[in-house]
Design a protein around this motif. Structure first.
Motif, PDB file in Angstrom:
ATOM      1  N   HIS A 267       0.847  -1.192   0.000  1.00 20.48           N
ATOM      2  CA  HIS A 267       0.000   0.000   0.000  1.00 20.48           C
ATOM      3  C   HIS A 267       0.884   1.245   0.000  1.00 20.48           C
ATOM      4  O   HIS A 267       1.923   1.280   0.667  1.00 20.48           O
ATOM      5  N   PRO A 268       0.488   2.300  -0.717  1.00 19.74           N
ATOM      6  CA  PRO A 268       1.333   3.510  -0.731  1.00 19.74           C
ATOM      7  C   PRO A 268       1.564   4.102   0.653  1.00 19.74           C
ATOM      8  O   PRO A 268       2.596   4.737   0.892  1.00 19.74           O
ATOM      9  N   PHE A 269       0.638   3.912   1.591  1.00 18.85           N
ATOM     10  CA  PHE A 269       0.772   4.452   2.940  1.00 18.85           C
ATOM     11  C   PHE A 269       1.120   3.365   3.959  1.00 18.85           C
ATOM     12  O   PHE A 269       0.918   3.576   5.160  1.00 18.85           O
ATOM     13  N   TYR A 270       1.622   2.242   3.497  1.00 10.60           N
ATOM     14  CA  TYR A 270       1.919   1.150   4.427  1.00 10.60           C
ATOM     15  C   TYR A 270       2.989   1.546   5.442  1.00 10.60           C
ATOM     16  O   TYR A 270       2.851   1.291   6.648  1.00 10.60           O
ATOM     17  N   ASP A 271       4.058   2.164   4.981  1.00 11.26           N
ATOM     18  CA  ASP A 271       5.150   2.530   5.888  1.00 11.26           C
ATOM     19  C   ASP A 271       4.684   3.525   6.948  1.00 11.26           C
ATOM     20  O   ASP A 271       5.089   3.438   8.118  1.00 11.26           O
ATOM     21  N   TYR A 272       3.822   4.464   6.567  1.00 14.02           N
ATOM     22  CA  TYR A 272       3.342   5.469   7.530  1.00 14.02           C
ATOM     23  C   TYR A 272       2.551   4.806   8.660  1.00 14.02           C
ATOM     24  O   TYR A 272       2.799   5.068   9.848  1.00 14.02           O
ATOM     25  N   PHE A 273       1.587   3.940   8.303  1.00  9.56           N
ATOM     26  CA  PHE A 273       0.758   3.321   9.339  1.00  9.56           C
ATOM     27  C   PHE A 273       1.531   2.275  10.123  1.00  9.56           C
ATOM     28  O   PHE A 273       1.241   2.051  11.303  1.00  9.56           O
ATOM     29  N   ALA A 274       2.515   1.627   9.513  1.00  5.18           N
ATOM     30  CA  ALA A 274       3.345   0.686  10.261  1.00  5.18           C
ATOM     31  C   ALA A 274       4.179   1.421  11.320  1.00  5.18           C
ATOM     32  O   ALA A 274       4.305   0.960  12.461  1.00  5.18           O
ATOM     33  N   GLN A 275       4.739   2.566  10.943  1.00  4.91           N
ATOM     34  CA  GLN A 275       5.481   3.371  11.925  1.00  4.91           C
ATOM     35  C   GLN A 275       4.562   3.957  12.993  1.00  4.91           C
ATOM     36  O   GLN A 275       4.938   4.050  14.168  1.00  4.91           O
ATOM     37  N   LEU A 276       3.341   4.338  12.606  1.00  4.13           N
ATOM     38  CA  LEU A 276       2.385   4.866  13.574  1.00  4.13           C
ATOM     39  C   LEU A 276       2.011   3.809  14.600  1.00  4.13           C
ATOM     40  O   LEU A 276       1.935   4.088  15.810  1.00  4.13           O
ATOM     41  N   LEU A 277       1.782   2.575  14.155  1.00  2.00           N
ATOM     42  CA  LEU A 277       1.464   1.489  15.072  1.00  2.00           C
ATOM     43  C   LEU A 277       2.632   1.186  15.997  1.00  2.00           C
ATOM     44  O   LEU A 277       2.446   0.959  17.204  1.00  2.00           O
ATOM     45  N   SER A 278       3.843   1.209  15.463  1.00  2.00           N
ATOM     46  CA  SER A 278       5.015   0.960  16.286  1.00  2.00           C
ATOM     47  C   SER A 278       5.201   2.060  17.331  1.00  2.00           C
ATOM     48  O   SER A 278       5.564   1.795  18.482  1.00  2.00           O
ATOM     49  N   HIS A 279       4.928   3.310  16.951  1.00  2.51           N
ATOM     50  CA  HIS A 279       5.053   4.426  17.900  1.00  2.51           C
ATOM     51  C   HIS A 279       4.004   4.308  19.006  1.00  2.51           C
ATOM     52  O   HIS A 279       4.302   4.602  20.177  1.00  2.51           O
ATOM     53  N   CYS A 280       2.792   3.907  18.666  1.00  2.00           N
ATOM     54  CA  CYS A 280       1.735   3.752  19.677  1.00  2.00           C
ATOM     55  C   CYS A 280       2.083   2.655  20.679  1.00  2.00           C
ATOM     56  O   CYS A 280       1.776   2.780  21.874  1.00  2.00           O
ATOM     57  N   ARG A 281       2.703   1.606  20.223  1.00  2.00           N
ATOM     58  CA  ARG A 281       3.085   0.523  21.133  1.00  2.00           C
ATOM     59  C   ARG A 281       4.128   0.982  22.144  1.00  2.00           C
ATOM     60  O   ARG A 281       4.156   0.489  23.281  1.00  2.00           O
ATOM     61  N   ARG A 282       4.993   1.913  21.767  1.00  2.00           N
ATOM     62  CA  ARG A 282       6.065   2.361  22.657  1.00  2.00           C
ATOM     63  C   ARG A 282       5.649   3.532  23.542  1.00  2.00           C
ATOM     64  O   ARG A 282       6.338   3.830  24.512  1.00  2.00           O
ATOM     65  N   SER A 283       4.551   4.207  23.223  1.00  2.00           N
ATOM     66  CA  SER A 283       4.180   5.431  23.934  1.00  2.00           C
ATOM     67  C   SER A 283       3.401   5.123  25.207  1.00  2.00           C
ATOM     68  O   SER A 283       2.862   4.028  25.392  1.00  2.00           O
ATOM     69  N   THR A 284       3.342   6.119  26.101  1.00  2.00           N
ATOM     70  CA  THR A 284       2.556   6.016  27.331  1.00  2.00           C
ATOM     71  C   THR A 284       1.074   6.248  27.010  1.00  2.00           C
ATOM     72  O   THR A 284       0.742   6.741  25.920  1.00  2.00           O
ATOM     73  N   PRO A 285       0.157   5.930  27.941  1.00  2.00           N
ATOM     74  CA  PRO A 285      -1.267   6.176  27.668  1.00  2.00           C
ATOM     75  C   PRO A 285      -1.577   7.635  27.365  1.00  2.00           C
ATOM     76  O   PRO A 285      -2.398   7.922  26.480  1.00  2.00           O
ATOM     77  N   GLU A 286      -0.945   8.572  28.079  1.00  2.00           N
ATOM     78  CA  GLU A 286      -1.192   9.991  27.812  1.00  2.00           C
ATOM     79  C   GLU A 286      -0.684  10.389  26.430  1.00  2.00           C
ATOM     80  O   GLU A 286      -1.348  11.143  25.695  1.00  2.00           O
TER      81      GLU A 286
END
Length: 624
Positions: A267-286
């Motif tokens: 998908h043309p936006f695959y890398d963006y959403f894959a990085q977004l998911l990875s960032h959400c996994r590492r971030s705090t709830p806030e």
């Protein structure tokens, strides 16, 4: 080492080294798939995935095949995928009602899955009823097994005995099933090698479902449930120009660039959403909440730029519902949170335009949500403890405890004996006689407090509907209520000390058309600092309906529970208030006539922006 070998030779003989050598593990034989010189007719439904253990394919999943039958020595390695599905069409001769022989085409399906010791296989064949019935004329479903040759021999035997296939069809099926159904095919093996490098979106239906999008991003539906919004946003994201998508071979979604004619699985936006998911996994709830709010505001601005004329305001049911999901607020069960979420949307929008949202602000918002829930819980408990409706609470005097005289409370601390409706104060007998000795106050008629029949010291607030006794709040709920029959739903009556006998006589006289003396001056409780401002107009519909404004600034009402909206309140939904007395209506008419004749700027006091309304001038200015 040589000395050690000499010792071994002297003890055991010359062949000790050969006997003590380590045994070499036997080599595992890789099966060879034979190719039959006939055209391939298989249709791949799903390529499946390669089974990997420590980054390598296990031996039971390996085989060798001949891509070119004319070169029998050119063997290529192949892999048996798991969750592979393919079908092969077969011709069947049937005779219709008119006695004419016709050829029907059915499909035989071949599936694979992961087993305990290696791949397992299944063969399925269904023959439809000639008369169009729901029950098939012949059905064959062979159970899963790890022996591909045995299951295919059994399938051929049943097809020959019961399926009624032609000789040519049986001869075509008499081949290695791995080649017949396309596993031992160069295109299939290239696709499996590609899946290890390029992500693949499978689509078994008309459109990819959410589970397939989860698998596309390598996400777990349960473990990554908090980040479900990322996958949903990815699934709803539109392709940019000049990209289009289509369903290719093996139920794989392919993306085509119409300018370069490039086709890819990515998908043309695959890398963006894959990085977004990875960032959400590492971030705090806030930080996760902050990221979601930023994306909501960014999406709103992007939609506004695309279609300005039809874009709804930010404070709308759509975005209030989205913010409620982000902050974990159930608007159906917690309608009191809607007003707070509206305020949050305005604040977040201002922060977004001024700069980046602060994580500390998100923490403050979570604390506010927690406090609002606690306040609502306490309010419900107080309502249950008092057993009074909202109307009775408005008529309550002094709460549920003892009432003291406002004049001598700080000096002598005397208990109040009466309540003056015209003054709106609790007074003892001596203070009332002193303050109402002369002037207009001399005409005030007080309401004397009734002592509780049990404690004899506290003023009675409730009257029992079963015994007709009058009790204070504590005595009624803690003692008397326990003696009442439990099978009766008894609720006490509220003793209203705010009722004014004089005002009731004047209202009765006005209705009868009799002359009335000078009107009473009732102190508005809203003028005191201890009371809050009146509720807005939309609360007359109840706590389920909430007011919003559309893009034209017209007010409408929305119900999050029923998802209904309306422009004007319906009569059956409005909670009508008590009718106004004739004196206020007459005063209002007189004020309107004076405003019509006045040459001063016609700006109502309560509509003056930035100025606080002065209520000390009377009720006439607040009744427009």
């Amino acid at each position: 080492m040589k000395a050690l070998n000499k010792i071994r030779s002297s003890i055991g003989g010359e062949n000790v080294e050969a006997e003590t050598a380590r045994a070499v593990p036997p080599e595992t034989k890789v099966s060879i798939v034979r190719v039959k010189p006939q055209p391939a007719k298989h249709k791949v439904i799903s390529y499946g995935v390669r089974k990997l253990v420590d980054g390598d394919v296990p031996e039971p999943y390996r085989f060798q095949y001949l891509p070119d039958p004319e070169q029998p020595e050119d063997l290529h390695p192949g892999v048996i995928p798991t969750f592979f599905s393919a079908g092969v069409p077969v011709d069947r001769e049937v005779v219709d009602d008119q006695g004419i022989e016709r050829v029907r085409q059915d499909m035989i399906y071949f599936h694979t899955r992961e087993g305990d010791t290696g791949p397992e296989y299944q063969v399925v064949y269904t023959q439809q009823d000639e008369n169009g019935g729901e029950t098939p004329a012949h059905s064959m479903v062979l159970e899963w097994t790890n022996d591909v040759d045995a299951i295919w021999v059994e399938a051929l035997q049943q097809l020959e005995d019961h399926a009624g296939l032609s000789e040519d069809a049986l001869a075509f099926l008499d081949a290695d099933p791995l080649w017949l159904f396309g596993i031992a095919d160069a295109a299939t093996q290239r696709a499996l090698e590609k899946t290890a490098v390029v992500p693949m979106l499978r689509c078994m239906g008309q459109r990819p479902i959410l589970d397939e999008w989860f698998a596309y991003l390598n996400a777990d539906e349960k473990g990554d449930n908090n980040y479900r919004w990322v996958i949903e946003s990815f699934a709803e994201c539109e392709l940019p120009e000049p990209w289009t998508s289509f369903k290719g071979v093996g139920s794989v979604v392919c993306y085509l660039n119409n300018e370069t004619n490039e086709t890819t699985w990515k998908h043309p936006f695959y890398d963006y959403f894959a990085q977004l998911l990875s960032h959400c996994r590492r971030s705090t709830p806030e930080e996760h909440i902050k990221l979601r709010i930023n994306r909501v505001l960014w999406s709103y601005e992007a939609e506004s730029q695309t279609d300005v004329q039809s874009q709804m305001p930010l404070v709308s049911p759509k975005y209030v519902k989205v913010l409620g999901e982000i902050l974990d607020c159930n608007l159906i069960d917690e309608p009191f949170m809607v007003r707070t979420l509206k305020t949050f949307l305005k604040a977040f929008s201002q922060m977004y335009h001024d700069g980046e949202l602060d994580t500390q602000e998100v923490t403050f918002c979570l604390d506010i949500v927690k406090n609002e829930r606690a306040k609502n819980s306490v309010a419900k408990q107080l309502a249950l403890e008092d057993g009074l409706g909202d109307k009775d609470k408005d008529n309550d005097v002094g709460g549920s405890g003892q009432m003291y005289c406002i004049e001598c409370f700080h000096n002598e601390g005397n208990a109040a004996h009466l309540y003056c409706p015209e003054c709106g104060d609790c007074l003892c007998m001596s203070c009332f006689e002193r303050l109402h000795a002369k002037g207009k106050r001399a005409a005030h008629e007080p309401n004397h407090f009734i002592p509780c029949v049990m404690c004899k010291s506290m003023p009675a607030k409730l009257q029992c509907t079963y015994t007709r006794g009058k009790y204070c709040t504590d005595c009624y709920y803690r003692k008397h209520a326990k003696t009442l029959p439990k099978f009766l739903d008894l609720k006490p009556l509220k003793i209203d000390y705010k009722r004014s006998a004089k005002l009731e006589r004047e209202e009765k006289a006005r209705k009868q058309g009799a002359p009335v003396e000078s009107g009473m001056t009732i102190v508005d409780p809203e003028a005191k600092d201890t009371f809050s401002k009146p509720a807005p107009l939309e609360t007359t519909l109840g706590d389920k309906w909430h007011a919003f404004y559309d893009l034209r600034g017209v007010k409408y009402y929305y119900n999050f529970e029923t998802q209904e909206s309306m422009r004007r309140p319906q009569d059956e939904l409005i909670l009508f208030q008590a009718p106004e007395d004739a004196s206020k209506a007459a005063d209002r008419k007189e004020v309107l006539q004076k405003l019509a004749l006045s040459k001063e700027p016609r700006l109502m006091p309560q509509w003056e922006e930035g100025k606080e309304h002065d209520r000390s001038k009377g009720d006439n200015q607040t009744s427009y």
